[in-house]
Design an enzyme around this catalytic site. Structure first.
Site, PDB file in Angstrom:
ATOM      1  N   CYS A  81      30.961 -18.307  26.452  1.00 50.51           N
ATOM      2  CA  CYS A  81      32.155 -18.919  27.042  1.00 50.51           C
ATOM      3  C   CYS A  81      32.398 -18.425  28.464  1.00 50.51           C
ATOM      4  N   CYS A  86      32.438 -22.334  28.711  1.00 48.69           N
ATOM      5  CA  CYS A  86      33.767 -22.891  29.022  1.00 48.69           C
ATOM      6  C   CYS A  86      34.244 -22.563  30.439  1.00 48.69           C
ATOM      7  N   LYS A  89      32.088 -23.918  33.358  1.00 51.66           N
ATOM      8  CA  LYS A  89      32.180 -25.379  33.218  1.00 51.66           C
ATOM      9  C   LYS A  89      33.517 -25.892  33.718  1.00 51.66           C
ATOM     10  N   TYR A 224      28.702 -32.820  24.010  1.00 49.44           N
ATOM     11  CA  TYR A 224      29.682 -32.227  24.935  1.00 49.44           C
ATOM     12  C   TYR A 224      29.008 -31.779  26.237  1.00 49.44           C
ATOM     13  N   GLU A 228      29.619 -33.453  29.930  1.00 56.48           N
ATOM     14  CA  GLU A 228      30.408 -32.642  30.878  1.00 56.48           C
ATOM     15  C   GLU A 228      29.589 -32.305  32.127  1.00 56.48           C
ATOM     16  N   HIS A 491      59.618 -38.179  31.280  1.00 56.30           N
ATOM     17  CA  HIS A 491      59.230 -39.268  32.181  1.00 56.30           C
ATOM     18  C   HIS A 491      59.125 -38.767  33.615  1.00 56.30           C
ATOM     19  N   GLU A 496      53.918 -38.748  27.583  1.00 60.32           N
ATOM     20  CA  GLU A 496      55.041 -39.567  27.124  1.00 60.32           C
ATOM     21  C   GLU A 496      54.553 -40.801  26.350  1.00 60.32           C
TER      22      GLU A 496
HETATM   23  P1  FAD Z   1      28.626 -16.154  22.085  1.00 62.61           P
HETATM   24  O1  FAD Z   1      29.753 -16.343  23.031  1.00 62.61           O
HETATM   25  O2  FAD Z   1      27.378 -16.896  22.365  1.00 62.61           O
HETATM   26  O3  FAD Z   1      28.345 -14.569  22.043  1.00 62.61           O
HETATM   27  C1  FAD Z   1      27.277 -14.004  21.346  1.00 62.61           C
HETATM   28  C2  FAD Z   1      26.772 -12.805  22.120  1.00 62.61           C
HETATM   29  O4  FAD Z   1      25.908 -12.031  21.283  1.00 62.61           O
HETATM   30  C3  FAD Z   1      25.932 -13.197  23.329  1.00 62.61           C
HETATM   31  O5  FAD Z   1      26.273 -12.414  24.443  1.00 62.61           O
HETATM   32  C4  FAD Z   1      24.501 -12.918  22.871  1.00 62.61           C
HETATM   33  O6  FAD Z   1      23.604 -12.682  23.951  1.00 62.61           O
HETATM   34  C5  FAD Z   1      24.727 -11.684  22.025  1.00 62.61           C
HETATM   35  N1  FAD Z   1      23.665 -11.390  21.058  1.00 62.61           N
HETATM   36  C6  FAD Z   1      22.840 -12.256  20.452  1.00 62.61           C
HETATM   37  N2  FAD Z   1      22.038 -11.607  19.576  1.00 62.61           N
HETATM   38  C7  FAD Z   1      22.390 -10.304  19.629  1.00 62.61           C
HETATM   39  C8  FAD Z   1      21.960  -9.133  18.944  1.00 62.61           C
HETATM   40  N3  FAD Z   1      21.022  -9.186  17.985  1.00 62.61           N
HETATM   41  N4  FAD Z   1      22.517  -7.941  19.286  1.00 62.61           N
HETATM   42  C9  FAD Z   1      23.471  -7.862  20.253  1.00 62.61           C
HETATM   43  N5  FAD Z   1      23.942  -8.949  20.913  1.00 62.61           N
HETATM   44  C10 FAD Z   1      23.406 -10.156  20.589  1.00 62.61           C
HETATM   45  N6  FAD Z   1      34.113 -24.007  23.750  1.00 62.61           N
HETATM   46  C11 FAD Z   1      35.404 -24.343  23.967  1.00 62.61           C
HETATM   47  O7  FAD Z   1      36.253 -24.057  23.125  1.00 62.61           O
HETATM   48  N7  FAD Z   1      35.799 -24.979  25.109  1.00 62.61           N
HETATM   49  C12 FAD Z   1      34.918 -25.307  26.077  1.00 62.61           C
HETATM   50  O8  FAD Z   1      35.303 -25.881  27.094  1.00 62.61           O
HETATM   51  C13 FAD Z   1      33.558 -24.975  25.892  1.00 62.61           C
HETATM   52  N8  FAD Z   1      32.658 -25.257  26.843  1.00 62.61           N
HETATM   53  C14 FAD Z   1      31.357 -24.911  26.658  1.00 62.61           C
HETATM   54  C15 FAD Z   1      30.445 -25.244  27.655  1.00 62.61           C
HETATM   55  C16 FAD Z   1      29.115 -24.938  27.486  1.00 62.61           C
HETATM   56  C17 FAD Z   1      28.139 -25.298  28.573  1.00 62.61           C
HETATM   57  C18 FAD Z   1      28.684 -24.285  26.296  1.00 62.61           C
HETATM   58  C19 FAD Z   1      27.232 -23.938  26.111  1.00 62.61           C
HETATM   59  C20 FAD Z   1      29.577 -23.951  25.308  1.00 62.61           C
HETATM   60  C21 FAD Z   1      30.926 -24.270  25.475  1.00 62.61           C
HETATM   61  N9  FAD Z   1      31.879 -23.965  24.494  1.00 62.61           N
HETATM   62  C22 FAD Z   1      33.183 -24.320  24.685  1.00 62.61           C
HETATM   63  C23 FAD Z   1      31.494 -23.291  23.239  1.00 62.61           C
HETATM   64  C24 FAD Z   1      31.813 -21.779  23.320  1.00 62.61           C
HETATM   65  O9  FAD Z   1      31.233 -21.237  24.476  1.00 62.61           O
HETATM   66  C25 FAD Z   1      31.283 -21.081  22.073  1.00 62.61           C
HETATM   67  O10 FAD Z   1      31.829 -21.703  20.929  1.00 62.61           O
HETATM   68  C26 FAD Z   1      31.657 -19.600  22.040  1.00 62.61           C
HETATM   69  O11 FAD Z   1      31.198 -18.936  23.176  1.00 62.61           O
HETATM   70  C27 FAD Z   1      31.043 -18.946  20.798  1.00 62.61           C
HETATM   71  O12 FAD Z   1      31.336 -17.583  20.798  1.00 62.61           O
HETATM   72  P2  FAD Z   1      30.464 -16.564  19.913  1.00 62.61           P
HETATM   73  O13 FAD Z   1      31.119 -15.239  20.078  1.00 62.61           O
HETATM   74  O14 FAD Z   1      30.252 -17.097  18.570  1.00 62.61           O
HETATM   75  O15 FAD Z   1      29.038 -16.536  20.610  1.00 62.61           O
HETATM   76  P1  NDP Z   2      25.584 -31.352  20.701  1.00 59.80           P
HETATM   77  O1  NDP Z   2      25.013 -31.087  19.365  1.00 59.80           O
HETATM   78  O2  NDP Z   2      27.023 -31.686  20.837  1.00 59.80           O
HETATM   79  O3  NDP Z   2      24.773 -32.580  21.368  1.00 59.80           O
HETATM   80  C1  NDP Z   2      23.383 -32.576  21.438  1.00 59.80           C
HETATM   81  C2  NDP Z   2      22.907 -33.894  22.025  1.00 59.80           C
HETATM   82  O4  NDP Z   2      21.505 -33.823  22.245  1.00 59.80           O
HETATM   83  C3  NDP Z   2      23.150 -35.079  21.123  1.00 59.80           C
HETATM   84  O5  NDP Z   2      23.471 -36.197  21.906  1.00 59.80           O
HETATM   85  C4  NDP Z   2      21.787 -35.262  20.424  1.00 59.80           C
HETATM   86  O6  NDP Z   2      21.527 -36.574  20.035  1.00 59.80           O
HETATM   87  C5  NDP Z   2      20.850 -34.894  21.549  1.00 59.80           C
HETATM   88  N1  NDP Z   2      19.545 -34.406  21.098  1.00 59.80           N
HETATM   89  C6  NDP Z   2      19.296 -33.479  20.160  1.00 59.80           C
HETATM   90  N2  NDP Z   2      17.974 -33.245  20.067  1.00 59.80           N
HETATM   91  C7  NDP Z   2      17.378 -34.054  20.976  1.00 59.80           C
HETATM   92  C8  NDP Z   2      16.038 -34.259  21.361  1.00 59.80           C
HETATM   93  N3  NDP Z   2      15.041 -33.580  20.792  1.00 59.80           N
HETATM   94  N4  NDP Z   2      15.786 -35.142  22.351  1.00 59.80           N
HETATM   95  C9  NDP Z   2      16.782 -35.832  22.931  1.00 59.80           C
HETATM   96  N5  NDP Z   2      18.083 -35.663  22.612  1.00 59.80           N
HETATM   97  C10 NDP Z   2      18.375 -34.788  21.645  1.00 59.80           C
HETATM   98  O7  NDP Z   2      25.180 -30.102  21.569  1.00 59.80           O
HETATM   99  P2  NDP Z   2      25.719 -29.574  22.962  1.00 59.80           P
HETATM  100  O8  NDP Z   2      24.641 -28.703  23.465  1.00 59.80           O
HETATM  101  O9  NDP Z   2      26.187 -30.698  23.804  1.00 59.80           O
HETATM  102  O10 NDP Z   2      26.967 -28.697  22.556  1.00 59.80           O
HETATM  103  C11 NDP Z   2      26.833 -27.623  21.622  1.00 59.80           C
HETATM  104  C12 NDP Z   2      28.174 -27.193  21.136  1.00 59.80           C
HETATM  105  O11 NDP Z   2      28.856 -26.467  22.141  1.00 59.80           O
HETATM  106  C13 NDP Z   2      29.111 -28.360  20.792  1.00 59.80           C
HETATM  107  O12 NDP Z   2      28.967 -28.755  19.458  1.00 59.80           O
HETATM  108  C14 NDP Z   2      30.472 -27.806  21.068  1.00 59.80           C
HETATM  109  O13 NDP Z   2      31.041 -27.302  19.891  1.00 59.80           O
HETATM  110  C15 NDP Z   2      30.243 -26.703  22.073  1.00 59.80           C
HETATM  111  N6  NDP Z   2      30.760 -27.142  23.373  1.00 59.80           N
HETATM  112  C16 NDP Z   2      32.098 -27.376  23.505  1.00 59.80           C
HETATM  113  C17 NDP Z   2      32.616 -27.851  24.690  1.00 59.80           C
HETATM  114  C18 NDP Z   2      34.064 -28.124  24.817  1.00 59.80           C
HETATM  115  O14 NDP Z   2      34.835 -27.664  23.986  1.00 59.80           O
HETATM  116  N7  NDP Z   2      34.503 -28.837  25.829  1.00 59.80           N
HETATM  117  C19 NDP Z   2      31.758 -28.113  25.826  1.00 59.80           C
HETATM  118  C20 NDP Z   2      30.365 -27.835  25.586  1.00 59.80           C
HETATM  119  C21 NDP Z   2      29.910 -27.370  24.392  1.00 59.80           C
HETATM  120  P3  NDP Z   2      21.789 -37.104  18.531  1.00 59.80           P
HETATM  121  O15 NDP Z   2      23.225 -37.507  18.474  1.00 59.80           O
HETATM  122  O16 NDP Z   2      20.839 -38.243  18.422  1.00 59.80           O
HETATM  123  O17 NDP Z   2      21.451 -35.992  17.593  1.00 59.80           O
END
Ligand code: FAD
Ligand code: NDP
Length: 518
Positions: A81, A86, A89, A224, A228, A491, A496
C-alpha cells in the site's frame, strides 16, 4: 480471562479502562517462547497487528523483507500500500486530476498561458518517492516507539513455533520462537508465461518509481490496477492502451463496469478486447513489439509500445515461508483461515492479501490485523466482518460501491424481489466546462418490499470514494430507501443525488435529468 491474558491486557490502555484494571504489570512467569507474537510481513496487515499486540503488552517481533522486482525495483518497510500500491497510485491519480483541472480552469476564466501543459514525469516520480521514504521512516520510528522489534529479513518456518531468518550480512541463519505467529506476507504482481514478459515488461511494482517517461504504454489486464494505471497515464499525457482478456472489472456490477470502460474509451483510452499477449520483443530502436491474439476472432496482431505494464493480478508470497514445516494448509498460493483468521495450525494465523477468498484491500488488512491482536492479547472476541466492504476504483471519475451488485442481488434474491433506483446526473461544476452528463451515474439496489432495505450502492462520479465511505456506514446500519429519500441532501453536492433517486429501472423511464434542478 486467563491470568496470562489479564497480565498482558494490563498494559493496553483502552482495555485497562474497559475491564477496570490498574496500570501495574504483574510479574510474569518465565515465558516459554522468545516472543508472544512473531509477525511475518510488515505491510498494512502485519504492522497493524504487530502494533496493536504491542499496545496490549505482547512481546512482538515483526519481519519484513522485499525481494527486488525483476526490473530491479526495491523499497522499504510498509508493504504494498505505502510503497507500490494505494499511496503512490493516489498521488499519481491526483496528479492526473490536476492536469484535467488546469484545462477546465480555462473555461472558468483562468488565464493559463501554456495550453499544452505537460507534467515533468521525473519530478512527479521524485516527489512521490520522497513522500514514500518519509512514510517508511515514520513507520520505523513508530515501531521503535511501540517497542515492536523489527528485522529486515525474510522469515520462514522451521517448525510450528520456530522462525528462521538470515542475518543482514546473509552469512548466518538465526532462529526465534513464538507462542503465536501471524502470516501477513501479502502478494506480488504476476507475469504472463510468454517470451519477453519478465525481461521487458514492468508491473505496478515499478511504475511509481520508473525513471523514464512511460510513453505509449500497453496495459495488460482490466482489473483495478490495469484501469487505474491506464487512467493516470492518460491524464498525465501518455498513451495507454488496455488489453482485456475477457471483461473489465470482473466481480463488479456489470453495468457500472461497462459504463466506466465506455467513459475511459471516450476520454481516449483504447481497449483491445478479448485479446491476450503472445510475446514481447525489443526492436532495434529500443521500442517493444508486442504480438497478441484475439480469442474471439482468432486474429493475430501486433503493435509497438514504449512500455508494457502487466496488471494481470497478484500471487500470494507463500513460497519462501516453508509452510509444510509448520503444517499450514494452503489453497494455491493463498492461506486458508477460519472466521478467527486461524490457519489449520491453531496458534498460526494469517491476515491481509495472503488469505484465500478475502478482499485484497488495505483497510480490510488493517482492521483484520488489529482485531486479531485484540483477540490474542486483550481478551476481545470481535471477529472481522468481511461483508459490505466499500471499495473505489480510482479512475478519473471514480467508481465506488458498497454491497451487492445488481447481478448478485438478483441471483440471491430473485429479480422480482429487487428494485433498482438509478439516475445520471450532472454535477454543478460540470456545466461551465461542458462536461458530459453521461459520465456520472448512480444506482441503489434494494429490496422491493417494506421500507426497501438497500443491498448495494454504486456511484461513478467525482470523488466517489469520499461519497461512498459515508454511505457505507449507513448501509452497514441497515439503510433503507425510505430513510435515504427522507434524508435532506447537502446542496449542491454530488452525494446529494442519492437522496433524490426517484426513477426505478423497471419503470423504463429515461434516467437522464433535463437540467441540474430536475
Ligand atoms: P503487503 O502490504 O503486501 O505486505 C506484505 C509485506 O510482507 C511486504 O513488505 C512483503 O515484501 C513482506 N514479506 C513477504 N514475504 C515475507 C517473509 N517471508 N518474511 C518477511 N516479510 C515478507 N487497496 C486499497 O484499499 N485501496 C487502494 O487504493 C489500493 N490500491 C492499490 C494499488 C496497487 C497498484 C496495488 C498493487 C494494490 C492496491 N491496493 C489498494 C491493495 C493493497 O495495497 C493491499 O490490499 C494491501 O497492501 C495488503 O496488505 P498486506 O499487509 O496483506 O500485504
Ligand atoms: P485483478 O485480479 O483485479 O485483475 C486482473 C486482470 O488481469 C483481469 O482483468 C484478468 O482478466 C486479467 N488477466 C489475468 N491473467 C491474465 C493473463 N494471463 N493474460 C491477460 N490478462 C490476464 O488484479 P489487479 O492486479 O488489477 O488487482 C489485484 C488486487 O489489488 C485487486 O483485487 C484489489 O483488491 C487490489 N487493488 C485495489 C485497488 C483499489 O482499492 N483501488 C487498486 C488496485 C488494486 P480476467 O477477468 O479474464 O481474469
Amino acid at each position: 480471562m486467563s491470568a496470562l491474558k489479564l497480565m498482558r491486557c494490563s498494559s493496553c490502555p483502552r482495555l485497562r479502562a474497559s475491564i477496570g484494571i490498574g496500570s501495574v504489570r504483574h510479574a510474569a512467569s518465565k515465558p516459554r517462547h522468545d516472543y508472544d507474537l512473531v509477525v511475518l510481513g510488515g505491510g498494512s496487515a502485519g504492522l497493524a497487528c504487530a502494533k496493536e499486540a504491542a499496545d496490549c503488552g505482547a512481546r512482538v517481533l515483526c519481519f519484513d523483507f522485499v525481494k527486488p522486482s525483476p526490473a530491479g525495483t526495491r523499497w522499504g518497510i510498509g508493504g504494498t500500500c505505502v510503497n507500490v500500491g494505494c499511496i503512490p497510485k493516489k498521488l499519481m491519480h491526483q496528479a492526473s486530476l490536476l492536469g484535467e483541472a488546469v484545462h477546465e480552469a480555462v473555461a472558468y476564466g483562468w488565464n493559463v498561458n501554456d495550453q499544452d501543459l505537460r507534467p515533468d514525469w521525473r519530478k512527479l516520480v521524485r516527489s512521490v518517492q520522497n513522500h514514500i521514504k518519509s512514510v517508511n521512516w515514520v513507520t520505523r520510528v513508530d515501531l521503535r516507539d511501540k517497542k515492536v522489534e523489527y528485522v529486515n529479513s525474510l522469515g520462514a518456518f522451521l517448525d510450528p513455533h520456530t522462525i528462521e531468518y538470515a542475518t543482514r550480512s546473509g552469512l548466518e541463519r538465526r532462529q526465534v520462537t513464538a507462542e503465536h505467529v501471524v502470516v501477513a506476507v501479502g502478494g506480488r504482481p504476476r507475469y504472463p508465461d510468454i517470451p519477453g514478459a519478465v525481461e521487458l515488461g514492468i508491473t505496478s511494482d515499478d511504475i511509481f518509481s520508473y525513471e523514464r517517461e512511460p510513453g505509449r504504454t500497453l496495459v495488460v489486464g482490466a482489473g483495478y490496477v490495469g484501469l487505474e494505471c491506464a487512467c493516470f497515464l492518460k491524464g498525465l499525457g501518455y498513451e495507454p492502451t488496455v488489453m482485456v482478456r475477457s471483461i473489465v472489472l470482473r466481480g463488479f456490477d456489470r453495468q457500472m463496469s461497462e459504463l466506466l470502460a465506455a467513459m475511459m474509451a471516450e476520454r481516449g483510452v483504447p481497449f483491445l478486447g478479448t485479446t491476450i499477449p503472445r510475446s514481447v520483443e525489443r526492436q532495434a530502436d529500443g521500442r517493444l513489439l508486442v504480438r497478441y491474439h484475439n480469442t474471439a476472432t482468432g486474429a493475430d496482431g501486433s503493435d509497438v509500445f514504449d512500455t508494457v505494464l502487466w496488471a494481470i493480478g497478484r500471487r500470494g508470497l507463500v513460497e519462501d515461508l516453508h509452510l509444510p514445516a509448520a503444517g499450514v494448509r494452503t489453497h494455491g498460493d493463498k492461506i486458508v483461515v477460519d472466521a478467527a483468521e486461524a490457519t489449520s495450525v491453531p496458534h498460526i494465523f494469517a491476515v491481509g492479501d495472503i488469505v484465500y477468498g478475502r478482499p485484497e484491500l488495505t483497510p480490510v488488512a488493517i482492521l483484520a490485523g488489529r482485531l486479531l491482536a485484540r483477540r490474542l492479547f486483550a481478551g476481545a472476541t470481535q471477529l472481522m466482518d468481511y461483508a459490505d466492504v466499500a471499495t473505489t476504483v480510482f479512475t478519473p471519475l471514480e467508481y465506488s460501491c458498497v454491497g451487492m451488485s445488481e447481478e448478485t442481488a438478483i441471483e440471491l434474491r430473485g429479480a422480482d424481489n429487487i428494485e433498482v433506483l438509478h439516475g445520471y446526473y450532472k454535477p454543478t461544476e460540470f456545466f461551465i466546462p461542458q462536461k458530459s452528463v453521461r459520465h456520472c451515474y448512480l444506482k441503489a439496489v434494494a429490496e422491493i418490499s417494506g421500507d426497501q432495505k438497500i443491498l448495494g450502492l454504486h456511484y461513478i462520479g467525482p470523488v466517489a470514494g469520499e461519497v461512498i465511505q459515508g454511505f457505507a456506514a449507513a448501509l452497514k446500519s441497515g439503510l433503507t430507501v425510505k430513510t435515504l429519500l427522507s434524508t435532506v441532501g447537502i446542496h449542491p453536492t454530488t452525494a446529494e443525488e442519492f437522496t433524490r433517486l426517484s426513477i426505478t429501472k423497471r419503470s423504463g423511464r429515461d434516467p437522464t435529468p433535463a437540467s441540474c434542478c430536475s
